[in-house]
Design an enzyme around this catalytic site. Structure first.
Site, PDB file in Angstrom:
ATOM      1  N   GLY A  26       0.839  -1.207   0.000  1.00 44.26           N
ATOM      2  CA  GLY A  26       0.000   0.000   0.000  1.00 44.26           C
ATOM      3  C   GLY A  26       0.867   1.247   0.000  1.00 44.26           C
ATOM      4  O   GLY A  26       1.965   1.263   0.544  1.00 44.26           O
ATOM      5  N   ARG A  78      -1.942   8.773   2.999  1.00 44.65           N
ATOM      6  CA  ARG A  78      -2.325   9.661   4.102  1.00 44.65           C
ATOM      7  C   ARG A  78      -1.180   9.995   5.065  1.00 44.65           C
ATOM      8  O   ARG A  78      -1.314  10.838   5.934  1.00 44.65           O
ATOM      9  CB  ARG A  78      -3.512   9.055   4.868  1.00 44.65           C
ATOM     10  CG  ARG A  78      -4.820   9.200   4.107  1.00 44.65           C
ATOM     11  CD  ARG A  78      -5.938   8.411   4.733  1.00 44.65           C
ATOM     12  NE  ARG A  78      -5.818   6.976   4.454  1.00 44.65           N
ATOM     13  CZ  ARG A  78      -6.576   6.033   4.998  1.00 44.65           C
ATOM     14  NH1 ARG A  78      -7.503   6.368   5.874  1.00 44.65           N
ATOM     15  NH2 ARG A  78      -6.404   4.769   4.678  1.00 44.65           N
TER      16      ARG A  78
HETATM   17  C1  UD1 Z   1      -8.103  -5.407   5.365  1.00 50.87           C
HETATM   18  C2  UD1 Z   1      -9.020  -6.609   5.360  1.00 50.87           C
HETATM   19  C3  UD1 Z   1     -10.097  -6.434   6.409  1.00 50.87           C
HETATM   20  C4  UD1 Z   1      -9.481  -6.197   7.771  1.00 50.87           C
HETATM   21  C5  UD1 Z   1      -8.490  -5.048   7.719  1.00 50.87           C
HETATM   22  C6  UD1 Z   1      -7.732  -4.982   9.001  1.00 50.87           C
HETATM   23  C7  UD1 Z   1      -9.113  -7.474   3.095  1.00 50.87           C
HETATM   24  C8  UD1 Z   1      -9.864  -7.498   1.824  1.00 50.87           C
HETATM   25  N1  UD1 Z   1      -9.623  -6.747   4.065  1.00 50.87           N
HETATM   26  O1  UD1 Z   1      -8.870  -4.306   4.979  1.00 50.87           O
HETATM   27  O2  UD1 Z   1     -10.925  -7.596   6.473  1.00 50.87           O
HETATM   28  O3  UD1 Z   1     -10.498  -5.928   8.722  1.00 50.87           O
HETATM   29  O4  UD1 Z   1      -7.540  -5.236   6.659  1.00 50.87           O
HETATM   30  O5  UD1 Z   1      -6.916  -3.848   8.987  1.00 50.87           O
HETATM   31  O6  UD1 Z   1      -8.087  -8.125   3.203  1.00 50.87           O
HETATM   32  N2  UD1 Z   1      -2.026  -4.329   0.698  1.00 50.87           N
HETATM   33  C9  UD1 Z   1      -1.142  -4.705  -0.301  1.00 50.87           C
HETATM   34  N3  UD1 Z   1      -1.584  -4.764  -1.584  1.00 50.87           N
HETATM   35  C10 UD1 Z   1      -2.854  -4.477  -1.927  1.00 50.87           C
HETATM   36  C11 UD1 Z   1      -3.753  -4.093  -0.905  1.00 50.87           C
HETATM   37  C12 UD1 Z   1      -3.308  -4.037   0.401  1.00 50.87           C
HETATM   38  O7  UD1 Z   1       0.028  -4.977  -0.035  1.00 50.87           O
HETATM   39  O8  UD1 Z   1      -3.171  -4.571  -3.117  1.00 50.87           O
HETATM   40  C13 UD1 Z   1      -1.539  -4.256   2.087  1.00 50.87           C
HETATM   41  C14 UD1 Z   1      -1.594  -2.865   2.639  1.00 50.87           C
HETATM   42  O9  UD1 Z   1      -0.360  -2.199   2.420  1.00 50.87           O
HETATM   43  C15 UD1 Z   1      -1.813  -3.130   4.126  1.00 50.87           C
HETATM   44  C16 UD1 Z   1      -2.599  -4.435   4.144  1.00 50.87           C
HETATM   45  O10 UD1 Z   1      -2.377  -5.052   2.891  1.00 50.87           O
HETATM   46  O11 UD1 Z   1      -0.606  -3.327   4.820  1.00 50.87           O
HETATM   47  C17 UD1 Z   1      -4.083  -4.218   4.374  1.00 50.87           C
HETATM   48  O12 UD1 Z   1      -4.570  -3.429   3.320  1.00 50.87           O
HETATM   49  P1  UD1 Z   1      -5.686  -2.328   3.567  1.00 50.87           P
HETATM   50  O13 UD1 Z   1      -5.911  -1.608   2.316  1.00 50.87           O
HETATM   51  O14 UD1 Z   1      -5.369  -1.523   4.774  1.00 50.87           O
HETATM   52  O15 UD1 Z   1      -6.938  -3.261   3.834  1.00 50.87           O
HETATM   53  P2  UD1 Z   1      -8.260  -2.874   4.551  1.00 50.87           P
HETATM   54  O16 UD1 Z   1      -9.189  -2.276   3.574  1.00 50.87           O
HETATM   55  O17 UD1 Z   1      -7.975  -2.116   5.782  1.00 50.87           O
END
Ligand code: UD1
Ligand code: MG
Length: 467
Positions: A11, A15
């Site tokens: 990610g 922010r």
């Molecule tokens: C995710 C979970 C959600 C959980 C929450 C907890 C999913 C679909 N949802 O949501 O169930 O309650 O975390 O915080 O998994 N990331 C990547 N590549 C991507 C997308 C995300 O590496 O394509 C990483 C982000 O950098 C982060 C983590 O995965 O470290 C979580 O991603 P984030 O976008 O924060 O997921 P949430 O929508 O919060």
């Protein structure tokens, strides 16, 4: 069974308003993702672990990254991680897929999120123990306000997890569920790889959700069990610097509690910062606004005044460091007195009962037992014998603009105030240097050296007048 670890850190962290990737922002002085890797290493392993506290065989650590590759690779260069580029952030399931080539189907796979830095080894151990009797182990937590989080869906009995539904996809009834997905889970490698292939992105966010594998597992009759962390702060993610500050304080409060339980009285646990490892003896007192960096060890009965910075140093029993002092890469012996306003730079060594007073700076210098430099002095590349007295304003001139040279001052020597000792130079045992001297030649033992202009008197001398 061995463990493959996947850390999701692709990610962007928009922010944070930063040119530094989010996961490199430090907490407790350590980049978030490094802290997570350190925690994983504590689980124990033959290949990766530096400080194993459990016997889990960690096979590989796979870091999914997307932004700031150069900065990340430089910051984490000491770590044995597999780098998995996720060029486009298409969701958490897609992110795990980028690590597929490194996942051994025989392994258990532990998925961690890179921006929740306070996860504890004990909690991962607990989740690992749950996985021993289940096909999938999920780390879940109950939140008073679960808004935005994936909800844990259970069957009527409540014993079995059947799905995770993301907030944006959830019905009103599902949104009332307070048990949420932390993002941390352990699954069988072969199962996970198969389920990832079946993910689709027909959901509210158009993303490939890792969380969809839970419904797939349930459909195949797999057992899905959960574990909970001791505190929700362990799984709290950082999205901006306000969150970062909140987690920093939570971490520091815990550091403060650990110091107190080990024998230190803290004037205020809310004004105390450890950015590394602090070890304290019994009956230590630490006043407000002190910062401890690197590895710091304080003996019994040590007192630290207000506003001190201690870095990579040891302070032995019964020593007092007075307010506003800085101690860096130094060794302070027993019953010493340092400060207020002292600066001990790298390589400073104080023997028992030595004293370094206000506005004294030391570097690569040793003070013998009972030796004193009480006021306004610079000791660089110097060795001072036992019970020597260094008068106010004494300077060791250790640098000629090109080279550094040594000053040796014998035991019981007395250096008069405002003297310059031009190195290399040796002052003998029990020698005395007259105040205001510029000493360029060695002084024998038991000798008085005076190296300054003689005082003259011109009687009736008149001051110049204005023309
Ligand atoms: C995710 C979970 C959600 C959980 C929450 C907890 C999913 C679909 N949802 O949501 O169930 O309650 O975390 O915080 O998994 N990331 C990547 N590549 C991507 C997308 C995300 O590496 O394509 C990483 C982000 O950098 C982060 C983590 O995965 O470290 C979580 O991603 P984030 O976008 O924060 O997921 P949430 O929508 O919060
Ligand atoms: Mg998140």
């Amino acid at each position: 069974m061995a463990l493959s670890v996947v850390i999701l850190a692709a990610g962007k962290g928009t922010r944070m308003q930063s040119s530094l990737p989010k996961v490199l922002h430090p907490i407790g002085g350590v980049p978030m993702v490094q802290r997570i890797i350190n925690t994983v290493n504590k689980l124990g392993s033959n290949k990766l672990g530096s400080d194993p506290i459990y016997d889990i065989d960690v096979n590989s650590i796979n870091l999914v990254y997307g932004h700031g590759a150069d900065l990340l690779k430089t910051a984490l260069s000491d770590n044995a991680v597999n780098w998995c580029l996720q060029a486009e952030q298409l969701g958490t399931g897609h992110a795990v897929q980028q690590a597929a080539e490194f996942i051994d189907p025989q392994d258990d796979v532990l998925v961690l999120v890179g921006d929740a830095p306070l996860i504890k080894a004990e909690t991962l151990r607990k989740l690992h123990a749950v996985k021993a009797n289940a096909d999938v182990a999920l780390l879940t937590v109950d939140l008073a306000d679960p808004t935005g989080m994936g909800r844990i869906i259970r069957d009527a009995s409540g014993d079995n997890i059947t799905a995770i539904v993301e907030h944006k996809d959830a019905t009103d009834a599902q949104r009332k569920i307070t048990e949420i997905n932390t993002g941390v889970m352990i699954l069988n490698g072969a199962d996970l790889l198969g389920w990832l292939d079946g993910l689709e992105n027909n959901n509210a966010q158009g993303e490939f959700y890792l969380t969809d594998v839970i419904a797939m597992a349930a459909a195949q009759g797999k057992s899905i069990q959960s574990a909970q962390p001791e505190s929700a702060v362990e799984v709290e993610g950082v999205n901006n610097r306000v969150h970062l500050a909140k987690l920093e304080r939570a971490l520091q409060l815990e550091n403060a509690q650990q110091a107190m339980l080990s024998g230190a009285t803290l004037a205020d646990p809310a004004r105390f910062d450890v950015r590394g490892e602090l070890t304290v003896g019994n009956d230590v007192f630490i006043d407000v606004n002190c910062v401890f960096e690197g590895t710091v060890t304080l003996g019994n009965n040590v007192r630290i005044g207000q506003n001190c910075l201690l870095q990579n140093c040891t302070v032995a029993d019964d020593t007092v460091i007075e307010a506003n002092s800085i101690v860096q890469d130094a060794q302070v012996g027993e019953a010493c007195q340092v400060g207020p306003y002292a600066r001990l730079r790298p390589g400073s060594v104080l023997s028992k009962k030595a004293k370094v007073g206000n506005f004294v700076e030391m570097k690569k210098s040793t003070l013998g037992e009972g030796a004193k430099a009480n006021h306004l002095t610079y000791l660089g590349d110097a060795t001072v014998g036992a019970n020597a007295n260094i008068g106010a304003g004494t300077i060791t001139c250790n640098y000629d603009g090109v080279n550094k040279s040594q000053t040796v001052i014998g035991a019981n020597a007395f250096i008069g105030s405002n003297s310059s000792l031009v190195a290399p130079v040796t002052i003998g045992d029990t020698a005395t240097v007259g105040a205001g001297s510029v000493v360029t030649k060695d002084v024998e033992d038991n000798t008085l050296a005076i190296a300054r202009a003689k005082q003259r008197h011109l009687s009736g001398w008149e001051r110049p007048s204005k023309k």
